[in-house]
Design a protein around this motif. Sequence first.
Motif, PDB file in Angstrom:
ATOM      1  N   ALA A  17       0.894  -1.727   0.201  1.00 47.48           N
ATOM      2  CA  ALA A  17       0.230   0.357   0.180  1.00 47.48           C
ATOM      3  C   ALA A  17       0.795   1.514   0.050  1.00 47.48           C
ATOM      4  O   ALA A  17       0.863   1.950  -0.611  1.00 47.48           O
ATOM      5  CB  ALA A  17      -0.849  -0.215   1.217  1.00 47.48           C
ATOM      6  N   GLU A  38       9.150   3.675   7.873  1.00 47.61           N
ATOM      7  CA  GLU A  38       8.691   2.937   8.124  1.00 47.61           C
ATOM      8  C   GLU A  38       9.227   2.277   9.624  1.00 47.61           C
ATOM      9  O   GLU A  38       9.883   2.296  10.306  1.00 47.61           O
ATOM     10  CB  GLU A  38       9.052   2.131   7.446  1.00 47.61           C
ATOM     11  CG  GLU A  38       9.330  -0.008   7.129  1.00 47.61           C
ATOM     12  CD  GLU A  38       7.965  -0.829   8.115  1.00 47.61           C
ATOM     13  OE1 GLU A  38       7.007  -0.563   6.488  1.00 47.61           O
ATOM     14  OE2 GLU A  38       7.689  -1.496   8.877  1.00 47.61           O
ATOM     15  N   LEU A  46       4.680  -6.658   3.876  1.00 45.65           N
ATOM     16  CA  LEU A  46       4.153  -8.221   4.227  1.00 45.65           C
ATOM     17  C   LEU A  46       4.542  -9.588   2.846  1.00 45.65           C
ATOM     18  O   LEU A  46       4.501 -10.517   2.541  1.00 45.65           O
ATOM     19  CB  LEU A  46       2.725  -8.637   4.067  1.00 45.65           C
ATOM     20  CG  LEU A  46       1.944  -8.506   5.461  1.00 45.65           C
ATOM     21  CD1 LEU A  46      -0.085  -8.227   4.752  1.00 45.65           C
ATOM     22  CD2 LEU A  46       2.148  -9.853   6.562  1.00 45.65           C
ATOM     23  N   VAL A  82       5.418   5.110  13.750  1.00 51.93           N
ATOM     24  CA  VAL A  82       5.228   6.178  13.697  1.00 51.93           C
ATOM     25  C   VAL A  82       4.100   6.428  14.880  1.00 51.93           C
ATOM     26  O   VAL A  82       3.100   5.060  15.545  1.00 51.93           O
ATOM     27  CB  VAL A  82       4.087   6.741  12.460  1.00 51.93           C
ATOM     28  CG1 VAL A  82       3.105   8.004  12.798  1.00 51.93           C
ATOM     29  CG2 VAL A  82       5.003   6.934  11.610  1.00 51.93           C
ATOM     30  N   TRP A 367      -4.947  -2.488   3.125  1.00 47.80           N
ATOM     31  CA  TRP A 367      -5.345  -3.101   4.472  1.00 47.80           C
ATOM     32  C   TRP A 367      -6.339  -2.178   5.605  1.00 47.80           C
ATOM     33  O   TRP A 367      -7.149  -2.681   5.871  1.00 47.80           O
ATOM     34  CB  TRP A 367      -4.322  -4.351   5.214  1.00 47.80           C
ATOM     35  CG  TRP A 367      -4.390  -5.445   4.658  1.00 47.80           C
ATOM     36  CD1 TRP A 367      -5.111  -5.663   3.174  1.00 47.80           C
ATOM     37  CD2 TRP A 367      -4.215  -6.844   4.969  1.00 47.80           C
ATOM     38  NE1 TRP A 367      -4.968  -7.039   2.660  1.00 47.80           N
ATOM     39  CE2 TRP A 367      -4.773  -7.403   3.826  1.00 47.80           C
ATOM     40  CE3 TRP A 367      -3.536  -7.234   5.716  1.00 47.80           C
ATOM     41  CZ2 TRP A 367      -3.783  -8.964   2.985  1.00 47.80           C
ATOM     42  CZ3 TRP A 367      -2.905  -8.793   5.749  1.00 47.80           C
ATOM     43  CH2 TRP A 367      -3.894  -9.243   4.565  1.00 47.80           C
ATOM     44  N   GLY A 374      -7.761  -9.224   1.095  1.00 44.28           N
ATOM     45  CA  GLY A 374      -7.389  -8.768  -0.757  1.00 44.28           C
ATOM     46  C   GLY A 374      -5.968  -9.061  -0.584  1.00 44.28           C
ATOM     47  O   GLY A 374      -4.592  -9.276  -0.420  1.00 44.28           O
ATOM     48  N   ILE A 376      -1.760  -8.591  -3.291  1.00 44.60           N
ATOM     49  CA  ILE A 376      -1.229  -7.645  -4.009  1.00 44.60           C
ATOM     50  C   ILE A 376      -1.779  -6.807  -4.950  1.00 44.60           C
ATOM     51  O   ILE A 376      -1.837  -5.432  -4.837  1.00 44.60           O
ATOM     52  CB  ILE A 376      -0.165  -7.917  -3.883  1.00 44.60           C
ATOM     53  CG1 ILE A 376       1.051  -8.814  -2.546  1.00 44.60           C
ATOM     54  CG2 ILE A 376       1.260  -6.305  -4.366  1.00 44.60           C
ATOM     55  CD1 ILE A 376       2.036  -9.346  -3.097  1.00 44.60           C
TER      56      ILE A 376
HETATM   57  P1  FAD Z   1       1.663  -4.219   5.462  1.00 41.40           P
HETATM   58  O1  FAD Z   1       1.578  -5.476   3.444  1.00 41.40           O
HETATM   59  O2  FAD Z   1       1.143  -5.020   6.666  1.00 41.40           O
HETATM   60  O3  FAD Z   1       2.167  -2.973   5.444  1.00 41.40           O
HETATM   61  C1  FAD Z   1       2.458  -2.518   5.814  1.00 41.40           C
HETATM   62  C2  FAD Z   1       3.947  -2.008   6.165  1.00 41.40           C
HETATM   63  O4  FAD Z   1       3.506  -0.391   8.091  1.00 41.40           O
HETATM   64  C3  FAD Z   1       4.253  -2.526   7.460  1.00 41.40           C
HETATM   65  O5  FAD Z   1       5.528  -3.122   6.355  1.00 41.40           O
HETATM   66  C4  FAD Z   1       4.531  -2.251   8.562  1.00 41.40           C
HETATM   67  O6  FAD Z   1       5.501  -2.838   9.138  1.00 41.40           O
HETATM   68  C5  FAD Z   1       4.181  -1.215   8.858  1.00 41.40           C
HETATM   69  N1  FAD Z   1       3.875  -0.663   9.551  1.00 41.40           N
HETATM   70  C6  FAD Z   1       3.229  -0.614  10.945  1.00 41.40           C
HETATM   71  N2  FAD Z   1       2.608  -0.103  11.332  1.00 41.40           N
HETATM   72  C7  FAD Z   1       3.490   0.839  11.469  1.00 41.40           C
HETATM   73  C8  FAD Z   1       4.175   2.139  12.399  1.00 41.40           C
HETATM   74  N3  FAD Z   1       3.014   2.789  13.419  1.00 41.40           N
HETATM   75  N4  FAD Z   1       4.773   2.914  11.605  1.00 41.40           N
HETATM   76  C9  FAD Z   1       5.604   3.143  10.842  1.00 41.40           C
HETATM   77  N5  FAD Z   1       5.239   1.428   9.734  1.00 41.40           N
HETATM   78  C10 FAD Z   1       3.848   1.075  10.097  1.00 41.40           C
HETATM   79  N6  FAD Z   1      -0.673 -11.203  -1.303  1.00 41.40           N
HETATM   80  C11 FAD Z   1      -0.583 -12.149  -2.463  1.00 41.40           C
HETATM   81  O7  FAD Z   1      -0.511 -10.910  -4.010  1.00 41.40           O
HETATM   82  N7  FAD Z   1       0.052 -13.114  -2.754  1.00 41.40           N
HETATM   83  C12 FAD Z   1       0.446 -13.848  -2.156  1.00 41.40           C
HETATM   84  O8  FAD Z   1       1.274 -15.023  -1.962  1.00 41.40           O
HETATM   85  C13 FAD Z   1       0.169 -13.312   0.006  1.00 41.40           C
HETATM   86  N8  FAD Z   1       0.418 -14.218   0.757  1.00 41.40           N
HETATM   87  C14 FAD Z   1      -0.004 -13.909   1.625  1.00 41.40           C
HETATM   88  C15 FAD Z   1       0.287 -14.041   2.826  1.00 41.40           C
HETATM   89  C16 FAD Z   1      -0.112 -13.907   4.443  1.00 41.40           C
HETATM   90  C17 FAD Z   1       0.179 -14.563   5.781  1.00 41.40           C
HETATM   91  C18 FAD Z   1      -0.389 -12.624   4.393  1.00 41.40           C
HETATM   92  C19 FAD Z   1      -0.868 -11.865   6.090  1.00 41.40           C
HETATM   93  C20 FAD Z   1      -1.017 -11.909   2.987  1.00 41.40           C
HETATM   94  C21 FAD Z   1      -0.515 -12.151   2.121  1.00 41.40           C
HETATM   95  N9  FAD Z   1      -0.594 -11.273   1.038  1.00 41.40           N
HETATM   96  C22 FAD Z   1      -0.738 -12.323  -0.660  1.00 41.40           C
HETATM   97  C23 FAD Z   1      -2.213 -10.223   0.668  1.00 41.40           C
HETATM   98  C24 FAD Z   1      -1.473  -9.386   0.850  1.00 41.40           C
HETATM   99  O9  FAD Z   1       0.567  -9.713   1.461  1.00 41.40           O
HETATM  100  C25 FAD Z   1      -1.360  -8.206   1.441  1.00 41.40           C
HETATM  101  O10 FAD Z   1      -2.447  -7.627   0.287  1.00 41.40           O
HETATM  102  C26 FAD Z   1      -0.418  -6.646   1.694  1.00 41.40           C
HETATM  103  O11 FAD Z   1       1.032  -7.105   2.208  1.00 41.40           O
HETATM  104  C27 FAD Z   1      -0.948  -5.436   2.036  1.00 41.40           C
HETATM  105  O12 FAD Z   1      -0.289  -3.973   2.020  1.00 41.40           O
HETATM  106  P2  FAD Z   1      -0.587  -3.238   2.887  1.00 41.40           P
HETATM  107  O13 FAD Z   1       0.617  -2.487   2.671  1.00 41.40           O
HETATM  108  O14 FAD Z   1      -1.511  -2.211   3.492  1.00 41.40           O
HETATM  109  O15 FAD Z   1       0.317  -4.044   4.940  1.00 41.40           O
END
Ligand code: FAD
Length: 460
Positions: A17, A38, A46, A82, A367, A374, A376
């Motif tokens: 995201a 981060e 993830l 943060v 997320w 959902g 990636i």
């Molecule tokens: P995230 O990827 O969780 O990123 C959020 C980031 O924010 C993290 O780096 C975290 O450390 C950081 N953060 C949190 N709190 C703070 C704070 N207070 N200050 C600063 N930084 C912070 N999708 C696929 O397409 N293929 C797959 O094979 C797949 N496998 C998956 C397997 C698992 C176990 C999971 C849980 C998900 C999987 N997904 C897969 C889904 C995919 O990972 C998600 O759609 C995507 O990662 C969501 O993105 P995001 O950036 O919202 O969250």
Amino acid sequence: STQEKTPQICVVGSGPAGFYTAQHLLKQHPQAHVDIYEKQPVPFGLVRFGVAPDHPEVKNVINTFTQTAHSGRCAFWGNVEVGRDVTVPELQEAYHAVVLSYGAEDHRALEIPGEELPGVCSARAFVGWYNGLPENQELEPDLSCDTAVILGQGNVALDVARILLTPPEHLERTDITKAALGVLRQSRVKTVWLVGRRGPLQVAFTIKELREMIQLPGARPILDPVDFLGLQDKIKEVPRPRKRLTELLLRTATEKPGPAEAARQASASRAWGLRFFRSPQQVLPSPDGRRAAGVRLAVTRLEGVDEATRAVPTGDMEDLPCGLVLSSIGYKSRPVDPSVPFDSKLGVIPNVEGRVMDVPGLYCSGWVKRGPTGVIATTMTDSFLTGQMLLQDLKAGLLPSGPRPGYAAIQALLSSRGVRPVSFSDWEKLDAEEVARGQGTGKPREKLVDPQEMLRLLGH
Ligand code: FAD
């Protein structure tokens, strides 16, 4: 105005995201500057800490994220949490706009008795453990039992089942941590049950993941044909992806395998099965009360149609013995800062198309915006949309006018608080170190799992 010329924008979180939002902003606005904060010393959320080690092709998105980070108008600041090291109002003060993309860092609890027993853990923690997430390195899951039960039937549940049952030599050339591989080599788990409250038509995993399970070397599926009675007619009405998935399940459950497959199954030493129409009521303790020894399940039947299908208990109970219980019923976002509205029931930041409700200049994506479902690709689409809304607001003059200091102001705050951010070129040093450590053993990388060690390597 200045803000339209060089808007200073910051993004919180460097998962898909965060990076896709940044990508959109940089591409669509020729002057915008984007800082990504981060909390981990390393980027990618993830993609690094969730996606399974045996799915390296999924991690190719890291190449796109790296390109974004290399833009002269983008900076990555890891090791900055943060809400702890810097507040959201401080970021709002320093930037024209703030995008919250911090994902879902909690798991949903089962809320049943016995959940706290040793031998029970969340799939989230288990995934974090084998993927090198620092906070889960002490997990030490006990794999000395022969049966594990996973509560949940989504892709994460299948990832966990697959990692538990894959012959360890097939994981040797992945980026799974050395410690996890060592524990999996000693594993005595032979059977994995995946339990769901509803039926085959309601499973939440996708066909690719199911196919991998069906073809898993050394493992055979256990499906009860009774669960599939009458399904042949019902699947005619469901949308195509669901139809193909259900057909594959149905064939696996009811058709006699050909000779080659029958021989493969007969020689398999491990098994996995889907237990449908079962709702967990209690984790059963061992006789000495010290560990989990099983799960008590309420038998359910379905009421209602389509989306509104609910599982209601029939009154029958069943005990499923096991030595390990992994709950995989979903991730959950946490509130990040008291100044940011949070819907604790839905576990999201209330927003309209990424604009945080009632807080001008604050946005969200991923997320934490949509809830923890959902892939990636879904996260990409929704992050582009958030970026678009932000740029619309900028154009309409809805963001603060006049220059903003951006990182200069935050850097001063962080340094006064003793926080040393990790830059993207710092990450590239860690990345090179990980790749080098993996080389001897044929792994793409050996992940660094200790943040202190990472900071030491960087001379921080
Ligand atoms: P995230 O990827 O969780 O990123 C959020 C980031 O924010 C993290 O780096 C975290 O450390 C950081 N953060 C949190 N709190 C703070 C704070 N207070 N200050 C600063 N930084 C912070 N999708 C696929 O397409 N293929 C797959 O094979 C797949 N496998 C998956 C397997 C698992 C176990 C999971 C849980 C998900 C999987 N997904 C897969 C889904 C995919 O990972 C998600 O759609 C995507 O990662 C969501 O993105 P995001 O950036 O919202 O969250």
